[in-house]
Every structure is written in C-alpha cells, then in structure tokens.
Design an enzyme around this catalytic site. Structure first.
Site, mmCIF file in Angstrom:
data_model
loop_
_atom_site.group_PDB
_atom_site.id
_atom_site.type_symbol
_atom_site.label_atom_id
_atom_site.label_comp_id
_atom_site.label_asym_id
_atom_site.label_seq_id
_atom_site.Cartn_x
_atom_site.Cartn_y
_atom_site.Cartn_z
ATOM 1 N N SER A 173 0.835 -1.197 0.000
ATOM 2 C CA SER A 173 0.000 0.000 0.000
ATOM 3 C C SER A 173 0.878 1.258 0.000
ATOM 4 C CB SER A 173 -0.961 -0.043 1.193
ATOM 5 O OG SER A 173 -1.994 0.914 1.047
ATOM 6 N N ASP A 274 -9.604 -4.896 -5.108
ATOM 7 C CA ASP A 274 -8.897 -3.706 -4.639
ATOM 8 C C ASP A 274 -9.209 -2.554 -5.589
ATOM 9 O OD1 ASP A 274 -7.183 -1.729 -3.800
ATOM 10 O OD2 ASP A 274 -5.373 -2.975 -3.835
ATOM 11 N N HIS A 304 -7.679 -5.350 -0.784
ATOM 12 C CA HIS A 304 -6.512 -4.570 -0.393
ATOM 13 C C HIS A 304 -6.015 -5.025 0.984
ATOM 14 C CE1 HIS A 304 -3.891 -1.099 -0.987
ATOM 15 N NE2 HIS A 304 -4.012 -0.861 0.302
#
Length: 335
Positions: A173, A274, A304
C-alpha cells in the site's frame, strides 16, 4: 503475468477476516477528521504494539535501532536463526495510507516475522514519520536516510551472514509507494553513496498510487474493504499532494523518467477486489515501458491488504511467490 485463481463475482471471506476489516475501517474512519487531521488520542486507545524480543520466537528474534531520535526514525531488524551465508536483506516499508500504523503494530510485526522465517531473509522494517503531522516528502526522506544509516553502520547492525549486496525493497500500500520513491532516490544517488547496499529487486504489494481521474475499478468497487475514493483522497490531502503529483501518479503527466536509471526488477501484486488495482497495473506497465523488468502477480478474489491476514490461504501463497522472486533475483547475480 500470473494469476493464482479464477475470479469470483463476489468477495467471500471468513468471519474472522470480516470482523477484523470492520474494526479496522471503523477505527480509521473515526480517527480521520474532515479538516485533514487525525485524532491520535482516539487511536492510542487501540494502539497495541509488539516490543522487540532478542530471544528467538519461531526462529526469529527482533532488535530496534534508532536512526534519528529527534524525528522518531528507527527500524526493527528481524533476524532469522538459520544456517548458511549470504542471506538476503529485505528493507520493508509498512502500509497505512502514510498516516497510520508502524513496524511494531502487531499486524506488521507478524508479517515481518513470517517474511524473516519463510523467505528466509534479514528484514529491516522502517518507522517513518506519519502524515498529516509530517507531509511530503518526510516519508521518502526517512526511507532514504534509513538506508544511508544502514550503509554506514551495517557492520554494527547485521550479522556476518547478512548480504547487503542482495538487498531488496518491499512494501505494501503506502509502503509500496515509499519503496518505489526511495528506490528512485537510491538509483539517482552518486555511486559512492551506496557501496555496500546493492538493490537487486523491489516487491510492490498492492502499492498506493492514484490520479485525478477516477478509474473503472474505483467506480465499480464501491464498498470494497479498507479502500474507497473518500479514504484515499483524505490520505493524499494529508500528505499535501494533488493526485497527479509525480509521487502519486507514477505514469501520469508529471512522471519521473527512470529509463536511464538502474531501477530494480519489480514484482507487482494486485487483487481483484482492490479499487486501486488499475493504478497498480499502470505502474507495472509504466515500469516495462521505461525499459525495466517487471512481473505482475494477480489474486482475483482478494482485497486490499489481504496478505496481513494469515488465515487466508492466499497470504501464505504470496509469501511463497515472494520467496521465488528473491531466489530468481539472487540467481541472476551469478548468471
């Protein structure tokens, strides 16, 4: 491109994972203020942290090293107690939208322990400053300075069988974004700046990139776990960046040119649920268009940050993929 399973129409998760995702989303949403600040006092009520442990637990011990106390810049070293020499070193940057979490947060402490044990590798997890209290480029400055500290002090930090000439970056991320931007800085630095640290690969797990235009996945995956346009917009605002900044939209109108840099071969991980997946695929394509090598790994039925949940089979599968990628990168050094 590699895909580990056929896509489902609907995200199906164990109850344990669904509960954890609900708790995480509720905490972060309640901590984010509309003016772009964070209620840190509220977060501290739930901020349970793992202390360093010099005694091996599941064959991994941990030690913290301070880089710059004035800005709370430090890293945690995960030492795998394994035989052999020339063990790779993985420098890891945690996720959290640039604004949340730390290396000693239990989910990331557990992830790095798994990396150290299963890859195996020496893992260095960097504690960088958080937004909005510290905006761009503080996070990238901290990542670069942690690497400089490692370069200059590795003999005091790493055991003899740790091989910095087999160094890889990894991040998920926001950490994937930081890994990329710090890698660019390392590649741009004069050769004499890094003689021990040799970057041979980058593991980008669902990196956090964006742009001013909404993508198809951002529009389609409304209600997906953890990530939404409102949440990502808040994070970029907290960083003080517009969404077409070179650090955000890596293949966009202001993208940096890496074609002449020794940018490392990169493994990019995306997930089918995601909302950021289109930006991640654009990153992968941009690397290849820049004349660099990249591999795309897809998990069509995941979301995610799925890999921090060890109860999911795909989490363990990804670690094995990373292990294979590292082995390939190491083998290429003697090819």
């Amino acid at each position: 491109m590699a895909t580990d399973s056929q896509p489902n129409q609907k995200l199906t998760l164990p109850l344990k994972t669904r509960i954890a995702l609900t708790v995480i989303s509720t905490m972060t949403d309640n901590a984010q203020r509309p003016d772009g600040t964070i209620n840190r006092r509220f977060l501290r009520l739930f901020d349970f942290r793992a202390p360093p442990n010099p005694k091996p637990v599941n064959s991994v011990s941990t030690t913290d090293f301070v880089v710059d106390q004035s800005r709370d810049l430090w890293f945690r070293l995960y030492t795998p107690h394994v035989s052999g020499d020339k063990i790779p070193v993985v420098v890891f940057f945690h996720g959290g939208g640039f604004a949340f979490l730390s290396p000693n947060a239990y989910p990331y402490d557990n992830v790095c322990r798994r990396f150290a044990r299963k890859l195996p590798a020496y893992v260095i997890s960097v504690n960088y400053r958080l937004a909005p209290e510290h905006r761009y480029p503080a996070q990238y400055d901290d990542g670069y300075d942690a690497l400089k500290f490692l370069e200059e002090n590795h003999g005091k930090i790493l055991p003899a069988n740790a091989d910095l000439s087999r160094c890889l970056f990894a991040g998920d991320s926001a950490g994937g974004n930081i890994a990329h931007n710090v890698a660019v800085r390392i590649c741009r630095a004069p050769s004499q700046c890094f003689t021990a640290v040799k970057l041979i690969g980058l593991i980008s797990i669902q990196p956090f990139f964006g742009g001013e235009e909404r993508t198809e996945a951002e529009k389609r995956l409304v209600g997906a776990p953890l990530v939404s346009p409102d949440r990502t917009d808040w994070c970029w605002k907290a960083m003080g960046l517009n969404r077409d900044h070179e650090a955000v939209n890596v293949g966009g109108p202001n993208a940096v040119d890496i074609s002449d840099l020794d940018y490392p071969e990169t493994m990019v991980v995306v997930a089918g649920f995601d909302p950021l997946q289109d930006w991640q695929r654009s990153y992968y394509e941009w690397i290849k268009l820049s004349g660099k090598r990249a591999t795309l790994i897809e998990y069509p039925n995941m979301f995610h940050a799925f890999y921090i949940f060890p109860e999911l089979p795909e989490s363990g599968q990804l670690i094995m993929r990373i292990k294979d990628f590292i082995a390939e990168r190491v083998a290429s050094l003697s090819a």
